[in-house]
Design a protein around this motif. Structure first.
Motif, PDB file in Angstrom:
ATOM      1  N   VAL A   1       0.791  -1.165   0.058  1.00 56.54           N
ATOM      2  CA  VAL A   1      -0.064   0.014   0.046  1.00 56.54           C
ATOM      3  C   VAL A   1       0.804   1.145   0.064  1.00 56.54           C
ATOM      4  O   VAL A   1       0.497   2.103  -0.794  1.00 56.54           O
ATOM      5  CB  VAL A   1      -0.856  -0.020   1.166  1.00 56.54           C
ATOM      6  N   ALA A   2       1.950   1.356   0.803  1.00 58.35           N
ATOM      7  CA  ALA A   2       2.851   2.343   0.620  1.00 58.35           C
ATOM      8  C   ALA A   2       3.377   2.748  -0.499  1.00 58.35           C
ATOM      9  O   ALA A   2       3.608   3.703  -1.065  1.00 58.35           O
ATOM     10  CB  ALA A   2       4.030   2.074   1.831  1.00 58.35           C
ATOM     11  N   GLY A   3       3.963   1.549  -1.336  1.00 57.49           N
ATOM     12  CA  GLY A   3       4.347   1.868  -2.819  1.00 57.49           C
ATOM     13  C   GLY A   3       3.304   2.385  -3.512  1.00 57.49           C
ATOM     14  O   GLY A   3       3.697   3.327  -4.433  1.00 57.49           O
ATOM     15  N   TYR A   4       2.001   1.738  -3.667  1.00 61.87           N
ATOM     16  CA  TYR A   4       1.044   2.434  -4.126  1.00 61.87           C
ATOM     17  C   TYR A   4       0.782   3.805  -4.078  1.00 61.87           C
ATOM     18  O   TYR A   4       0.839   4.743  -4.932  1.00 61.87           O
ATOM     19  CB  TYR A   4      -0.180   1.685  -3.913  1.00 61.87           C
ATOM     20  N   LEU A   5       0.602   4.225  -2.563  1.00 61.32           N
ATOM     21  CA  LEU A   5       0.396   5.584  -2.393  1.00 61.32           C
ATOM     22  C   LEU A   5       1.547   6.459  -2.798  1.00 61.32           C
ATOM     23  O   LEU A   5       1.447   7.606  -2.899  1.00 61.32           O
ATOM     24  CB  LEU A   5       0.138   5.644  -0.812  1.00 61.32           C
ATOM     25  N   ALA A   6       2.721   6.028  -2.712  1.00 58.40           N
ATOM     26  CA  ALA A   6       4.081   6.763  -2.961  1.00 58.40           C
ATOM     27  C   ALA A   6       3.854   7.501  -4.524  1.00 58.40           C
ATOM     28  O   ALA A   6       4.442   8.474  -4.702  1.00 58.40           O
ATOM     29  CB  ALA A   6       5.337   5.980  -2.951  1.00 58.40           C
ATOM     30  N   VAL A   7       3.449   6.613  -5.367  1.00 48.10           N
ATOM     31  CA  VAL A   7       3.248   6.922  -6.609  1.00 48.10           C
ATOM     32  C   VAL A   7       2.145   7.994  -6.655  1.00 48.10           C
ATOM     33  O   VAL A   7       2.448   9.138  -7.473  1.00 48.10           O
ATOM     34  CB  VAL A   7       2.735   5.840  -7.662  1.00 48.10           C
ATOM     35  N   TRP A   8       0.885   7.951  -6.063  1.00 48.67           N
ATOM     36  CA  TRP A   8       0.070   8.912  -5.960  1.00 48.67           C
ATOM     37  C   TRP A   8       0.364  10.144  -5.259  1.00 48.67           C
ATOM     38  O   TRP A   8       0.054  11.494  -5.590  1.00 48.67           O
ATOM     39  CB  TRP A   8      -1.244   8.339  -5.539  1.00 48.67           C
ATOM     40  N   THR A   9       1.130   9.929  -4.199  1.00 47.71           N
ATOM     41  CA  THR A   9       1.821  11.351  -3.706  1.00 47.71           C
ATOM     42  C   THR A   9       2.863  12.186  -4.683  1.00 47.71           C
ATOM     43  O   THR A   9       2.599  13.353  -4.752  1.00 47.71           O
ATOM     44  CB  THR A   9       2.745  10.932  -2.449  1.00 47.71           C
ATOM     45  N   ALA A  10       3.595  11.379  -5.417  1.00 41.26           N
ATOM     46  CA  ALA A  10       4.389  12.102  -6.712  1.00 41.26           C
ATOM     47  C   ALA A  10       3.312  12.717  -7.534  1.00 41.26           C
ATOM     48  O   ALA A  10       3.719  13.756  -8.029  1.00 41.26           O
ATOM     49  CB  ALA A  10       5.235  11.100  -7.204  1.00 41.26           C
ATOM     50  N   PHE A  11       2.307  12.122  -8.047  1.00 42.63           N
ATOM     51  CA  PHE A  11       1.533  12.686  -8.902  1.00 42.63           C
ATOM     52  C   PHE A  11       0.951  13.946  -8.008  1.00 42.63           C
ATOM     53  O   PHE A  11       0.788  14.895  -8.664  1.00 42.63           O
ATOM     54  CB  PHE A  11       0.161  11.639  -9.035  1.00 42.63           C
ATOM     55  N   SER A  12       0.694  13.831  -7.024  1.00 42.57           N
ATOM     56  CA  SER A  12       0.067  15.165  -6.034  1.00 42.57           C
ATOM     57  C   SER A  12       1.170  16.335  -6.298  1.00 42.57           C
ATOM     58  O   SER A  12       0.837  17.530  -6.335  1.00 42.57           O
ATOM     59  CB  SER A  12      -0.376  14.687  -4.662  1.00 42.57           C
ATOM     60  N   VAL A  13       2.380  15.936  -6.092  1.00 46.81           N
ATOM     61  CA  VAL A  13       3.268  17.162  -6.059  1.00 46.81           C
ATOM     62  C   VAL A  13       3.330  17.635  -7.607  1.00 46.81           C
ATOM     63  O   VAL A  13       3.383  19.031  -7.529  1.00 46.81           O
ATOM     64  CB  VAL A  13       4.840  16.543  -5.704  1.00 46.81           C
ATOM     65  N   ALA A  14       3.341  16.617  -8.555  1.00 48.30           N
ATOM     66  CA  ALA A  14       3.406  17.164  -9.802  1.00 48.30           C
ATOM     67  C   ALA A  14       2.151  18.113 -10.263  1.00 48.30           C
ATOM     68  O   ALA A  14       2.163  19.024 -10.894  1.00 48.30           O
ATOM     69  CB  ALA A  14       3.352  15.887 -11.227  1.00 48.30           C
ATOM     70  N   ALA A  15       0.905  17.603  -9.744  1.00 47.95           N
ATOM     71  CA  ALA A  15      -0.297  18.345  -9.856  1.00 47.95           C
ATOM     72  C   ALA A  15      -0.253  19.881  -9.164  1.00 47.95           C
ATOM     73  O   ALA A  15      -0.702  20.744  -9.905  1.00 47.95           O
ATOM     74  CB  ALA A  15      -1.634  17.668  -9.183  1.00 47.95           C
ATOM     75  N   VAL A  16       0.303  19.782  -8.044  1.00 48.54           N
ATOM     76  CA  VAL A  16       0.631  21.187  -7.256  1.00 48.54           C
ATOM     77  C   VAL A  16       1.290  21.950  -8.109  1.00 48.54           C
ATOM     78  O   VAL A  16       1.369  23.217  -8.235  1.00 48.54           O
ATOM     79  CB  VAL A  16       0.958  21.179  -5.829  1.00 48.54           C
ATOM     80  N   PHE A  17       2.497  21.503  -8.759  1.00 52.63           N
ATOM     81  CA  PHE A  17       3.117  22.448  -9.690  1.00 52.63           C
ATOM     82  C   PHE A  17       2.344  22.863 -10.887  1.00 52.63           C
ATOM     83  O   PHE A  17       2.643  24.005 -11.427  1.00 52.63           O
ATOM     84  CB  PHE A  17       4.402  21.601 -10.136  1.00 52.63           C
ATOM     85  N   ALA A  18       1.729  22.029 -11.366  1.00 52.15           N
ATOM     86  CA  ALA A  18       0.784  22.414 -12.442  1.00 52.15           C
ATOM     87  C   ALA A  18      -0.060  23.387 -12.025  1.00 52.15           C
ATOM     88  O   ALA A  18      -0.357  24.352 -12.628  1.00 52.15           O
ATOM     89  CB  ALA A  18       0.133  20.932 -12.920  1.00 52.15           C
ATOM     90  N   GLN A  19      -0.816  23.322 -11.020  1.00 54.77           N
ATOM     91  CA  GLN A  19      -1.494  24.215 -10.220  1.00 54.77           C
ATOM     92  C   GLN A  19      -0.932  25.647 -10.234  1.00 54.77           C
ATOM     93  O   GLN A  19      -1.641  26.616 -10.627  1.00 54.77           O
ATOM     94  CB  GLN A  19      -2.176  23.816  -9.125  1.00 54.77           C
ATOM     95  N   TRP A  20       0.176  25.427  -9.593  1.00 57.89           N
ATOM     96  CA  TRP A  20       1.077  26.746  -9.669  1.00 57.89           C
ATOM     97  C   TRP A  20       1.351  27.479 -10.787  1.00 57.89           C
ATOM     98  O   TRP A  20       0.930  28.807 -11.060  1.00 57.89           O
ATOM     99  CB  TRP A  20       2.352  26.467  -9.026  1.00 57.89           C
ATOM    100  N   GLY A  21       1.586  26.715 -11.817  1.00 51.55           N
ATOM    101  CA  GLY A  21       1.864  27.385 -13.113  1.00 51.55           C
ATOM    102  C   GLY A  21       0.802  27.859 -13.924  1.00 51.55           C
ATOM    103  O   GLY A  21       0.638  28.925 -14.474  1.00 51.55           O
ATOM    104  N   LEU A  22      -0.613  27.157 -13.767  1.00 45.62           N
ATOM    105  CA  LEU A  22      -1.625  27.679 -14.244  1.00 45.62           C
ATOM    106  C   LEU A  22      -2.299  28.764 -13.382  1.00 45.62           C
ATOM    107  O   LEU A  22      -2.714  29.810 -14.139  1.00 45.62           O
ATOM    108  CB  LEU A  22      -2.855  26.645 -14.237  1.00 45.62           C
ATOM    109  N   ASP A  23      -2.139  28.916 -12.240  1.00 44.78           N
ATOM    110  CA  ASP A  23      -2.268  30.100 -11.528  1.00 44.78           C
ATOM    111  C   ASP A  23      -1.451  31.293 -11.756  1.00 44.78           C
ATOM    112  O   ASP A  23      -2.055  32.477 -11.675  1.00 44.78           O
ATOM    113  CB  ASP A  23      -2.174  29.879  -9.723  1.00 44.78           C
ATOM    114  N   ALA A  24      -0.211  31.053 -12.019  1.00 46.56           N
ATOM    115  CA  ALA A  24       0.601  32.134 -12.485  1.00 46.56           C
ATOM    116  C   ALA A  24       0.078  32.832 -13.927  1.00 46.56           C
ATOM    117  O   ALA A  24       0.486  33.859 -13.951  1.00 46.56           O
ATOM    118  CB  ALA A  24       1.889  31.696 -12.446  1.00 46.56           C
TER     119      ALA A  24
END
Length: 215
Positions: free
Chosen positions: A111-134
């Motif tokens: 489960v930790a490995g599974y969630l690690a992938v989605w956590t990495a996706f979450s970080v990427a999504a926040v960078f995308a959100q930051w860029g779109l907001d800018a």
């Protein structure tokens, strides 16, 4: 002596414990998200260093705000994706138990490995959100302010559902037994690696749909 009865009892107990853990994590995630939504609707942020911030205002992308967004996305992924991973998690635990091993630590690693992938996706999504907001393409509530961006997101999500890559990844997510036959690894690190690989297949299935969260 019939050994199937004790094994059946252990499998039933394992299933109850693991389902309770997954259900508890999912429930806590949604409690957190509902509480955050209420704070945002009230125009308040209780994040340390950001107390009283009006969430309807233009966000200031400092470290506390970025951290808050990563936590929000990561918790949202737990609430959305843990239930979909439950069949694979339960099958993994069952295979461990039938092999004569206690499944809990290895299952936690999976489960930790599974969630690690989605956590990495979450970080990427926040960078995308930051860029779109800018670029002034998102409102403070993460809603697209550009018809072109909205149309592009919808088109990308729709077209990707028809691609062979989506179907190939979906087959791994829908048939966890075949996945384990092909990618089985031993040990705690192996459990983590299998969980991460399964998470990667699920991410490849769902990333385009996740973009709809920006729409």
């Amino acid at each position: 002596m019939d050994v199937s009865a004790p094994l059946a009892g252990l499998l039933k107990r394992d299933r109850a414990i693991i389902l309770a853990a997954l259900g508890g994590a999912t429930a806590l995630s949604w409690v957190y998200l509902v509480d955050m939504a209420r704070d945002m609707a009230a125009g308040v942020c209780d994040m340390p260093g950001m107390e009283g911030m009006y969430m309807g205002a233009v966000p200031v992308w400092n470290a506390p705000y970025f951290t808050m967004m990563v936590v929000m996305w990561a918790v949202m992924m737990v609430g959305m994706m843990v239930p979909s991973a439950a069949p694979a998690v339960l099958l993994y635990a069952t295979m461990h138990r039938k092999a004569g091993r206690t499944p809990y630590m290895s299952t936690a690693g999976f489960v930790a490995g599974y969630l690690a992938v989605w956590t990495a996706f979450s970080v990427a999504a926040v960078f995308a959100q930051w860029g779109l907001d800018a670029a002034a393409l998102l409102s403070p509530m993460m809603v697209s302010t550009s018809p072109m961006l909205g149309a592009g997101i919808l088109a990308a999500a729709g077209v990707y559902q028809l691609t062979p890559w989506k179907n190939a990844c979906l087959s791994h997510c829908r048939t966890p037994f075949a996945f384990f036959q092909q990618h089985w690894r031993t040990g705690k690190l192996g459990a983590f690696r299998m969980g991460a690989r399964h998470g990667a297949y699920c991410l490849a299935c769902c990333w385009a749909l996740m973009l709809l969260l920006f729409f």
